[in-house]
Design a protein around this motif. Structure first.
Motif, PDB file in Angstrom:
ATOM      1  N   ALA A 115      34.781  37.925  27.148  1.00  0.00           N
ATOM      2  CA  ALA A 115      35.440  36.794  26.492  1.00  0.00           C
ATOM      3  C   ALA A 115      36.939  36.783  26.779  1.00  0.00           C
ATOM      4  O   ALA A 115      37.525  35.728  27.050  1.00  0.00           O
ATOM      5  CB  ALA A 115      35.184  36.848  24.994  1.00  0.00           C
ATOM      6  N   MET A 116      37.588  37.949  26.697  1.00  0.00           N
ATOM      7  CA  MET A 116      39.031  37.995  26.927  1.00  0.00           C
ATOM      8  C   MET A 116      39.375  37.674  28.381  1.00  0.00           C
ATOM      9  O   MET A 116      40.338  36.937  28.648  1.00  0.00           O
ATOM     10  CB  MET A 116      39.577  39.372  26.527  1.00  0.00           C
ATOM     11  N   TYR A 117      38.613  38.212  29.321  1.00  0.00           N
ATOM     12  CA  TYR A 117      38.908  37.950  30.732  1.00  0.00           C
ATOM     13  C   TYR A 117      38.743  36.471  31.050  1.00  0.00           C
ATOM     14  O   TYR A 117      39.593  35.866  31.727  1.00  0.00           O
ATOM     15  CB  TYR A 117      38.000  38.794  31.633  1.00  0.00           C
ATOM     16  N   ARG A 118      37.680  35.872  30.544  1.00  0.00           N
ATOM     17  CA  ARG A 118      37.455  34.447  30.804  1.00  0.00           C
ATOM     18  C   ARG A 118      38.605  33.603  30.254  1.00  0.00           C
ATOM     19  O   ARG A 118      39.125  32.713  30.937  1.00  0.00           O
ATOM     20  CB  ARG A 118      36.130  34.011  30.183  1.00  0.00           C
ATOM     21  N   ALA A 119      39.037  33.898  29.014  1.00  0.00           N
ATOM     22  CA  ALA A 119      40.130  33.132  28.407  1.00  0.00           C
ATOM     23  C   ALA A 119      41.444  33.369  29.146  1.00  0.00           C
ATOM     24  O   ALA A 119      42.251  32.440  29.313  1.00  0.00           O
ATOM     25  CB  ALA A 119      40.277  33.517  26.942  1.00  0.00           C
ATOM     26  N   ALA A 120      41.702  34.593  29.600  1.00  0.00           N
ATOM     27  CA  ALA A 120      42.942  34.898  30.310  1.00  0.00           C
ATOM     28  C   ALA A 120      42.993  34.165  31.649  1.00  0.00           C
ATOM     29  O   ALA A 120      44.047  33.624  32.034  1.00  0.00           O
ATOM     30  CB  ALA A 120      43.068  36.403  30.516  1.00  0.00           C
ATOM     31  N   VAL A 121      41.885  34.138  32.362  1.00  0.00           N
ATOM     32  CA  VAL A 121      41.851  33.439  33.658  1.00  0.00           C
ATOM     33  C   VAL A 121      42.022  31.940  33.467  1.00  0.00           C
ATOM     34  O   VAL A 121      42.772  31.283  34.208  1.00  0.00           O
ATOM     35  CB  VAL A 121      40.532  33.757  34.391  1.00  0.00           C
ATOM     36  N   GLU A 122      41.370  31.369  32.471  1.00  0.00           N
ATOM     37  CA  GLU A 122      41.487  29.934  32.227  1.00  0.00           C
ATOM     38  C   GLU A 122      42.919  29.537  31.895  1.00  0.00           C
ATOM     39  O   GLU A 122      43.388  28.464  32.288  1.00  0.00           O
ATOM     40  CB  GLU A 122      40.556  29.521  31.087  1.00  0.00           C
ATOM     41  N   ALA A 123      43.638  30.405  31.152  1.00  0.00           N
ATOM     42  CA  ALA A 123      45.015  30.087  30.760  1.00  0.00           C
ATOM     43  C   ALA A 123      46.044  30.608  31.752  1.00  0.00           C
ATOM     44  O   ALA A 123      47.237  30.330  31.602  1.00  0.00           O
ATOM     45  CB  ALA A 123      45.301  30.671  29.376  1.00  0.00           C
ATOM     46  N   ASP A 124      45.602  31.372  32.758  1.00  0.00           N
ATOM     47  CA  ASP A 124      46.516  32.032  33.697  1.00  0.00           C
ATOM     48  C   ASP A 124      47.524  32.885  32.928  1.00  0.00           C
ATOM     49  O   ASP A 124      48.738  32.843  33.168  1.00  0.00           O
ATOM     50  CB  ASP A 124      47.232  30.995  34.570  1.00  0.00           C
ATOM     51  N   ALA A 125      47.022  33.675  31.977  1.00  0.00           N
ATOM     52  CA  ALA A 125      47.864  34.421  31.047  1.00  0.00           C
ATOM     53  C   ALA A 125      48.337  35.741  31.651  1.00  0.00           C
ATOM     54  O   ALA A 125      47.572  36.439  32.329  1.00  0.00           O
ATOM     55  CB  ALA A 125      47.112  34.688  29.755  1.00  0.00           C
TER      56      ALA A 125
END
Length: 666
Positions: free
Chosen positions: A108-118
């Motif tokens: 979940a964290m990796y997916r959200a980080a990639v989507e936001a380019d965080a």
């Protein structure tokens, strides 16, 4: 495909019986992310308790697990830095040896980080029974350090882009571990382009770390390291001042008050106080005091003046501040549970904490004779305007915490120059959306309330007085339909159970509402039934076991009958024979622990029955078997009638409790 996430875990002699470390390891090995997409790096601080061999055994059969054997330092700092140096993942997550991840956390964290380019992603954290920081009130794709209160999340439990850490040369400083983490995280906060908050998915459960020996000089050096980060990377004077105020509150004044300072050993206080006093005079200008909460302003004044004695006295005088909560009503509005509450902050004696009216201003008076604050520092008028009540629920087993929407108002009354404050409000619990827009997890949820008064902050469980009843029923809420039951815990505190595991558990939850009726030599034990299935429920028995003589057991059938309209839909009634002497098939004098038997399985009920020698039976709700105060013997009753007899009886009981061993349980 390359490694997406590297998890770095510093390890230092957790011991073979450390359940928290075992849970940590299991949580890492059971992630939903495919094992070839993440790696786990254990940085072992030369453990000699068998941990090294255990980790090597795991790594031998898990290609995505690596173990680094380091020289002993006694600190996690070096392990973190070495782990970061050898990590291969696109992102790195930093975990402690007593923490554990949810199974879906990395995915979940990796997916959200990639989507936001965080550059930095903060997954929702759970820590004990503390309410969650406001930073987790919703998801934030582009979070702001100050506006979104990221400073309340200073630990390293975050997903960091590895290339970002390398390019900014962000590593852990060789200072006190907690402050090393804070300096690391703060530099990342202040230099990252994108910080993302994933609030609607619990990612990590933070375990409690053992207390470290006090090191005043080391603590002060750590604070200086964090302040150096602030000085080097703040983008404005305003941001720098706000960061300084935060550090002054959390790293300097907090360790010098509350429960921490009185609890510290007397020989340790002077060194800690001297180190932080010197640091305060060196790095924190007096102008910052006006931005502190009022009780910390008082603490800051005493630190600057070097008055350790009064600082300790102020901390001790402030202990006992608590929150008194009154549950006024509980009811359903369709599928939403409404809780009407009134709360007020009180002192150790239970008296309301008041403020002083000075014209149109409100002033706080320190609870320490002979010590007052200048009016400009004692003024809490603006803070009182922001006073509020908050209500949140906490899952008993998983520690998940969610705030509930509350509507209400702050109330004031004035007597002379004293002003009293309290809050009244209504909290709404919608089981289908309370989990940040998601349905609540099945299980029992505690109800907590917190109040900010402008001068103090306190929290408590929502409790019911002896004999209080819940005038509401179980409701089939949400879709798919789930049974939801408001109930009292064994400590007479309000809970809400979502989807009880069985018909018997649903009755157990509300069993503190049990009652008895005497008729024709028998007693009828009546239990509320919060929800009656269409079938009427399975056959049940009430099993009563004598507490003092467990071989004496009485079992009787229990039947479901219509309940009390508006209170509960059904009631379970059991007819129990009563006799003044022991015998088969009936109960006699003494305390009886009840259980409910359904489908061959027995469940403890949350009350006991006590039968007096005259034959009368009473219910003690929430009592544990064997914990009821026994009736006094004839000599004891006679002693209380003699001059000074009551005092002697209490003295004898106190001596027995203090110096004689407790009776072991059977």
């Amino acid at each position: 495909m390359g490694v997406k996430v590297s998890v770095v875990v510093p390890v230092s002699e957790p011991g073979p019986d450390d359940d928290a470390f075992d849970a940590c390891v299991r949580s890492l090995l059971e992630q939903t992310m495919p094992s070839d997409e993440y790696e786990v790096i254990f940085a072992d601080d030369r453990s000699d308790d068998g941990t090294r061999e255990r980790l090597d055994a795991v790594a031998a059969v898990r290609p995505n697990v690596r173990v680094l054997h380091l020289e002993h330092t006694g600190s996690p700092v070096r392990g973190r830095n070495v782990g970061l140096a050898v990590a291969r993942g696109e992102y790195v997550y930093l975990l402690g040896r007593r923490d554990r991840l949810e199974r879906v956390a990395l995915e979940a964290m990796y997916r959200a980080a990639v989507e936001a380019d965080a550059d930095v992603l903060i997954g929702r954290l759970v820590q004990g029974d503390s309410p969650p920081p406001r930073a987790f009130s919703r998801n934030r794709e582009r979070a702001d350090v100050m506006r979104d209160r990221l400073l309340t999340l200073p630990t390293a439990h975050k997903l960091f882009r590895r290339a970002f850490l390398d390019s900014r040369e962000i590593r852990f400083a060789e200072v006190e571990p907690e402050l090393s983490e804070q300096a690391f995280v703060l530099k990342a906060y202040l230099t990252a382009k994108v910080i993302t908050v994933l609030a609607d998915q619990v990612c990590c459960h933070i375990g409690a770390e053992p207390e470290r020996p006090a090191d005043p000089a080391g603590h002060a050096a750590g604070i200086r390291a964090v302040l150096d980060v602030v000085d080097a990377h703040s983008d404005s004077q305003e941001q720098r001042e706000r960061l300084y105020v935060h550090l002054f509150r959390t790293a300097v004044l907090r360790p010098l008050g509350g429960r921490q300072l009185p609890a510290a050993r007397a020989d340790q206080r002077p060194a800690l106080f001297a180190a932080l006093r010197d640091l305060t005079r060196e790095r924190f200008p007096e102008a910052l005091d006006a931005f502190l909460p009022v009780h910390l302003r008082a603490r800051a004044v005493l630190v600057r003046s070097g008055d350790l004695g009064r600082l300790v006295a102020l901390s001790e005088a402030s202990r006992g501040i608590s929150l008194r909560a009154e549950l006024r009503d509980v009811r359903w509005e369709e599928d939403v549970l409404l809780l009407d509450l009134a709360v007020e902050i009180v002192d150790a004696q239970g008296a309301p904490v008041t403020l002083t009216a000075a014209g149109d201003r409100l002033l706080w008076t320190p609870p320490l004779g002979g010590f007052t604050l200048p009016p400009r520092l004692a003024d809490v008028t603006e803070s009182v305007e922001r006073a509020r009540m908050e209500v949140y629920i906490r899952h008993v087993d998983y520690g998940l915490i969610f705030f509930l929407p509350v509507s209400g108002e702050m109330c004031r009354s004035r007597e002379g120059d004293r002003v009293r404050l309290w809050a009244v409000g209504r909290a709404r619990l919608d089981v289908g959306t309370a989990g940040l827009g998601r349905p609540l997890r099945s299980g029992e949820w505690e109800v907590h309330v917190r109040m900010h008064s402008g001068a103090h902050q306190a929290r408590t469980r929502v409790a019911g007085h002896r004999g209080a009843q819940l005038s509401c029923v179980g409701v089939l809420a949400e879709r798919p339909r789930k049974l939801v039951i408001p109930c009292w815990s064994e400590q007479r505190e309000l809970s809400v159970c979502v989807e009880p595991k069985s018909f018997a558990e649903s009755i157990t939850l509300v069993s503190p509402g049990a009652a008895v009726t005497h008729r024709d030599g028998s007693v009828f034990v009546v239990l509320p039934v919060p929800y009656v299935p269409p079938s009427g429920g399975p056959p049940a028995e009430l099993v009563l076991r004598h507490v003092a003589n467990r071989s004496r057991v009485v079992s009787v059938p229990a039947l479901v009958e219509p309940g009390v309209p508006g209170r509960y839909p059904g009631q379970l009634v059991a007819k129990v024979a009563v006799r003044r002497f022991a015998g088969e098939g009936h109960i006699g004098p003494g305390v009886w622990a009840p259980r409910l038997r359904v489908d061959g399985k027995e469940s403890d009920l949350r009350f006991v029955l006590e039968m007096a020698r005259g034959g009368r039976v009473r219910v003690e709700a929430g009592a544990e078997p064997g914990k009821l105060v026994p009736k006094r013997s004839a000599p004891a009753r006679l002693a209380t009638r003699l001059p000074g007899g009551g005092y002697l009886l209490r003295l004898a009981r106190a001596i027995q409790q203090r110096y004689l061993p407790a009776t072991p349980e059977e």
